[in-house]
Design an enzyme around this catalytic site. Structure first.
Site, PDB file in Angstrom:
ATOM      1  N   SER A 315      -7.585  65.726  43.003  1.00 23.26           N
ATOM      2  CA  SER A 315      -6.360  65.116  43.512  1.00 23.26           C
ATOM      3  C   SER A 315      -5.419  64.655  42.401  1.00 23.26           C
ATOM      4  CB  SER A 315      -6.731  63.967  44.453  1.00 23.26           C
ATOM      5  OG  SER A 315      -5.653  63.630  45.272  1.00 23.26           O
ATOM      6  N   ASP A 326       1.367  73.605  33.384  1.00 23.00           N
ATOM      7  CA  ASP A 326       2.573  74.375  33.701  1.00 23.00           C
ATOM      8  C   ASP A 326       3.579  74.346  32.558  1.00 23.00           C
ATOM      9  OD1 ASP A 326       1.657  75.167  36.146  1.00 23.00           O
ATOM     10  OD2 ASP A 326       3.229  74.187  37.328  1.00 23.00           O
ATOM     11  N   LYS A 340      -8.471  69.364  45.539  1.00 25.63           N
ATOM     12  CA  LYS A 340      -7.981  68.418  46.553  1.00 25.63           C
ATOM     13  C   LYS A 340      -6.465  68.286  46.364  1.00 25.63           C
ATOM     14  CE  LYS A 340      -7.578  64.846  49.292  1.00 25.63           C
ATOM     15  NZ  LYS A 340      -6.207  64.502  48.904  1.00 25.63           N
TER      16      LYS A 340
END
Length: 476
Positions: A315, A326, A340
């Protein structure tokens, strides 16, 4: 023995484990429900209610029936939506604040069905009593823990401040069980640890994303640069970090990225679930007293970084790892994360109860969905030099029944089921291994992260069976 092992839990914080909670403890404000109610189904519900009241073997209270009906309805949606009664709601709020009433023990599922101590929290009742990593809890008062889940064991260890509980413990090399009588008390857990682990190289660990996490991170980084103003590399350790407060994840990622950088986006049915969260104080400051990251050394935005993750990183941890990956700000090292990638929002029902409802999915800045897929490491590195230990047996989001699907990418496929013989071999090997202390000299994955930052070959996971050397990001 096809069952996957449960991830390690933390006494008193298990309620928010694996959740990036949107801290909106507000009254319900959803879009207007469809005015056409399913009358036939509602009549069936009323009929069943009436049958239970009239025909069940003993009388059942109305409140119990209705509360269980609500709980079952919400729980049927996905593994992370839940009805929070008075106790569960209070525990969630306490956990997000980094405090809880308990014994102060980090635990995991142990051998022969008992509960294993991973580590006592510093200055907690367990720590002061001399409880050690590797100890096995067999009984609480007169109740055997054999076969109980981590959640059930956590509930039994909780209680009122000052109340007593007796732990029966098996300790290696001790011929007889040991007994410890502890007083429960409010535990204040620091979610951020940091230290210089090698000349010029720092290690920062976040064990849980809580309301104070961003402030604590800023203080720890400032202290590291006070010790060494010329740091050459930093390892951010998110292993077995189950998640927590969304704002904490945004602030941690923002500490290492340019200001105003998009960190994570969400998408769901409600208009306010379609959002982009940026690296600005308004998105991560929970205390309303300015920007906790404002005075960080500028060098922290450019220092070469590695991020350690494993199957227990979930999460909020995945939000941080995904954003840094990224933007190629850090190299992600370890194993595939939990996956998650859904948002749970707390909708208050009464003064003491609430619903934790999945309201959106999370996406990395480049639009990758985290849900049921997770973050793939740039460098796959086993937990130990001789293999990945229990990581290969742990559950991931994609293993959970009724999990929310990934709407943009193919989900991480389940690995072929391990043969019983192989699982037993792994368990036997782990039983002999001493508990791993993250950040210690025996931390194999940390050593590989430092090798990468120092331009030394990295020992990849056994499946890779080769050494690699990656180019470091340019120094600025």
């Amino acid at each position: 023995m096809g069952k996957k092992l449960k991830n390690a839990g933390l006494i008193g914080l298990g309620v928010v484990a694996g959740v990036a909670v949107s801290l909106q403890f507000s009254a319900m404000a959803q879009k207007q429900a469809d005015p056409v109610l399913p009358l036939e189904e509602l009549k069936q519900l009323a009929d069943v209610y009436g049958l239970i009241k009239s025909d069940y073997v003993e009388a059942v209270e109305d409140k119990k029936l209705l509360t269980e009906a609500i709980s079952g309805m919400v729980a049927s949606l996905d593994p992370h939506s839940a009805y929070l009664d008075k106790k569960a709601y209070a525990e969630l709020r306490e956990g997000s604040q980094g405090k809880f009433v308990g014994l102060g023990i980090e635990i995991a599922q142990g051998d022969e069905g008992y509960i294993k101590i991973v580590a006592p929290i510093e200055d907690s009742p367990a720590y002061r009593a001399g409880i050690k990593p590797g100890d096995m809890i067999t009984r609480l008062d007169t109740t055997s823990l054999k076969g109980l889940s981590l959640d059930e064991s956590v509930k039994k260890m909780r209680g009122e401040p000052g109340s007593k509980v007796m732990l029966t413990i098996m300790r290696k090399d001790e011929p007889q069980p040991l007994e410890f009588t502890l007083n429960r008390e409010e535990i204040h857990q620091k979610s951020v640890k940091a230290k210089i682990v090698s000349p010029g190289y720092a290690w920062v660990r976040i064990s849980q994303f809580q309301e104070p996490t961003v402030d604590d991170l800023a203080a720890k980084i400032t202290e590291l640069y006070r010790q060494d103003p010329h740091l050459k590399g930093l390892v951010l350790d998110l292993r077995n970090d189950p998640g927590g407060v969304l704002q904490g994840a945004i602030g941690v990622a923002a500490a290492f990225l340019p200001k105003d950088t998009p960190i994570v986006s969400t998408n769901g049915q409600l208009p306010d679930s379609k959002q982009i969260f940026y690296g600005r104080a308004e998105y991560y400051s929970l205390r309303g007293d300015g920007d906790p990251l404002a005075k960080l050394p500028e060098a922290v935005k450019h220092i070469p970084m590695a991020v350690l993750v494993n199957t227990g990183s979930a999460s909020a941890s995945e939000i941080v790892a995904g954003a840094l990956q990224d933007y190629k700000r850090a190299t992600i090292i370890g194993s595939q994360t939990f996956g998650k990638g859904s948002v749970q929002t707390i909708r208050q029902l009464t003064a003491d109860t609430a619903v934790k409802l999945t309201t959106a999915r999370y996406y990395t800045p480049h639009g990758r969905s985290i849900q049921a897929k997770g973050i793939s490491p740039d460098l796959a590195v086993d937990e130990n030099e001789d293999g990945d230990g229990l990581n290969s047996l742990r559950m991931r989001e994609a293993d959970l029944a009724k999990h929310l699907s990934n709407d943009r990418e193919q989900e991480a496929g389940k690995a072929p089921r391990d043969e019983l013989e192989e699982q037993m071999r792994i368990l036997a090997a782990e039983k002999k291994r001493k508990p791993l202390e993250y950040g210690s000299g025996d931390d194999f994955q940390l050593k590989q992260a430092l090798n990468h930052l120092q331009g030394v070959p990295v020992q990849l996971a056994k499946a890779e069976s080769k050494l690699v050397k990656l180019d470091l990001p340019p120094k600025k």
